[in-house]
Design an enzyme around this catalytic site. Structure first.
Site, mmCIF file in Angstrom:
data_model
loop_
_atom_site.group_PDB
_atom_site.id
_atom_site.type_symbol
_atom_site.label_atom_id
_atom_site.label_comp_id
_atom_site.label_asym_id
_atom_site.label_seq_id
_atom_site.Cartn_x
_atom_site.Cartn_y
_atom_site.Cartn_z
ATOM 1 N N GLU A 154 0.829 -1.246 -0.167
ATOM 2 C CA GLU A 154 0.048 -0.263 0.091
ATOM 3 C C GLU A 154 0.818 1.268 -0.262
ATOM 4 O O GLU A 154 0.496 2.063 0.940
ATOM 5 C CB GLU A 154 -0.828 -0.051 1.260
ATOM 6 C CG GLU A 154 -1.930 -1.284 1.256
ATOM 7 C CD GLU A 154 -2.765 -1.294 2.414
ATOM 8 O OE1 GLU A 154 -2.773 -0.358 3.357
ATOM 9 O OE2 GLU A 154 -3.392 -2.196 2.594
ATOM 10 N N GLU A 261 -5.765 -10.950 -1.289
ATOM 11 C CA GLU A 261 -6.663 -10.646 0.069
ATOM 12 C C GLU A 261 -8.176 -10.854 -0.479
ATOM 13 O O GLU A 261 -8.934 -9.777 -0.109
ATOM 14 C CB GLU A 261 -6.274 -9.508 0.649
ATOM 15 C CG GLU A 261 -4.741 -9.472 0.959
ATOM 16 C CD GLU A 261 -4.578 -8.057 1.958
ATOM 17 O OE1 GLU A 261 -5.383 -7.446 2.310
ATOM 18 O OE2 GLU A 261 -3.406 -7.697 1.702
HETATM 19 C C1 GLA Z 1 -4.981 -4.384 4.218
HETATM 20 C C2 GLA Z 1 -3.809 -5.339 4.620
HETATM 21 C C3 GLA Z 1 -4.177 -6.761 5.237
HETATM 22 C C4 GLA Z 1 -5.266 -6.519 6.363
HETATM 23 C C5 GLA Z 1 -6.331 -5.731 5.556
HETATM 24 C C6 GLA Z 1 -7.529 -5.666 6.296
HETATM 25 O O1 GLA Z 1 -5.635 -4.982 3.185
HETATM 26 O O2 GLA Z 1 -2.720 -5.583 3.455
HETATM 27 O O3 GLA Z 1 -2.854 -7.071 6.117
HETATM 28 O O4 GLA Z 1 -4.900 -5.794 7.486
HETATM 29 O O5 GLA Z 1 -5.884 -4.625 5.139
HETATM 30 O O6 GLA Z 1 -7.839 -6.937 7.388
#
Ligand code: GLA
Length: 356
Positions: A154, A261
């Site tokens: 990020e 994710e």
């Molecule tokens: C982001 C992070 C993850 C997690 C999510 C929320 O996507 O990369 O590690 O913290 O937020 O669970």
């Protein structure tokens, strides 16, 4: 002649009566010719029914929190390895791959990282030395056991002109903190696949910013091997076109693409946290189930279409029993974003994903 005919006849009759197999497809069996299917886990998931489901359905795990900078390196001279070790041990025992998450992120970073003993902000040199030490120690500990790492997470903001998020790493080190992180990780485990990972990667503006960064890294010869599209999606986004554009754009750079994710919220996408309203009753409706099933179908149809470009798909949490989306963007509003329900049973979306 009769010797071969009898078994053939038997096989045929078993097939016709359906006796040949009662085995249902699983995520990992359905996708064995495509990519590993993973799941984010916490140590509490490693025993009981969730552990069984993980081993039955998935062939990769990602520690949900255990390897983040804060949890694993709470003080300068102290690491907390226990949770991360437990996850890696579980994976090794059960023949699962491990994705490491994450070596450098502006969030969940311990405060000591950026300050000296007097509470003053550290210099570029000190922060780089700390980053190097951290990455070297963590990657070395799991060398050969973790096949892929989210190295930087990020680094790109959602809005504004800048392509770099104004994080402490950026502010103190400058934009080259990103390439340094990749270099440190590669030095510690040259065999690990190294990823840049981010969310909202299907938004055109953000996708283009990430593209600029990773293209520059590739051109400079920085050891980056892939881009992680986090895949925190919802009923109404991304569209098929947006998703395809992201997969193609990064794959065309010669990078692996992984969905790191994945979850599909049953609510329309909201990007910012907000207070709970009386209408946020958390009731799962037939319409939500129908739309979620269709969205999961579109997503996995698209993944299969891009076989070869996509080298992994990881879900963010095991089942609807507990998901981070129960508290985001609305604290205390139940969400149902995964393929298994609160009793670990496959949902309609699961069958759409495995039957193709
Ligand atoms: C982001 C992070 C993850 C997690 C999510 C929320 O996507 O990369 O590690 O913290 O937020 O669970």
């Amino acid at each position: 002649m009769t010797k071969t005919l009898v078994p053939l006849f038997l096989l045929l009759s078993q097939f016709l009566t359906g006796v040949h197999s009662t085995a249902q497809p699983t995520l990992k069996s359905a996708y064995k010719d495509y990519f590993p299917v993973g799941v984010a886990v916490a140590p509490r998931n490693l025993t009981g029914p969730e552990a069984e489901l993980i081993v039955q359905q998935f062939n990769s795990v990602t520690p949900e929190n255990a390897m983040k900078m804060g949890p694993i390196h709470p003080e300068e001279n102290r690491y907390y390895w226990q949770d991360a070790d437990a996850i890696v041990d579980f994976a090794q025992k059960n023949g699962l791959k491990v994705r490491g998450h994450t070596l450098c992120w502006h969030s969940q970073t311990p405060r000591w990282f950026f300050t000296d003993a007097n509470g003053q902000q550290v210099s570029r040199e000190v922060l780089l030395a700390r980053l190097r030490q951290h990455i070297t120690d963590v990657v070395t500990r799991y060398k050969g056991k973790i096949y892929a790492w989210d190295v930087v997470n990020e680094a790109v903001p959602d809005g504004g002109e800048s392509i770099y998020r104004n994080s402490k790493f950026y502010e103190i080190i400058g934009e080259d903190y990103i390439e340094k992180a990749f270099e440190y990780a590669h030095a510690a485990d040259p065999a690990a696949k190294l990823f840049y990972n981010d969310y909202n990667t299907e938004n055109k503006v953000k996708r283009d910013k990430i593209f600029q960064i990773v293209k520059k890294l590739k051109e400079k010869g920085v050891p980056i091997h892939g881009v992680g599209l986090q895949g925190h999606w919802a009923l109404d986004e991304p569209s098929e076109q947006e998703l395809e554009e992201s997969i193609r754009k990064f794959a065309d750079l010669g990078l692996d693409v992984q969905i790191t994710e994945l979850d599909v919220s049953v609510y329309p996408k909201e990007h910012e946290a907000r207070p709970k309203k009386p209408t946020d009753d958390g009731v799962l409706t037939e319409e939500m189930i129908r739309k979620q099933t269709a969205q999961y179908k579109m997503i996995f149809d698209t993944f299969r279409k891009h076989k070869g470009a996509i080298t992994g798909v990881t879900f963010w949490n095991v089942s609807d029993k507990a998901t981070w989306l129960d508290n985001f963007p609305v604290r205390g509003r139940k969400d149902y974003p995964l393929l298994f329900d609160q009793n670990y049973q496959p949902k309609p979306a699961f069958w759409q994903v495995v039957k193709f």
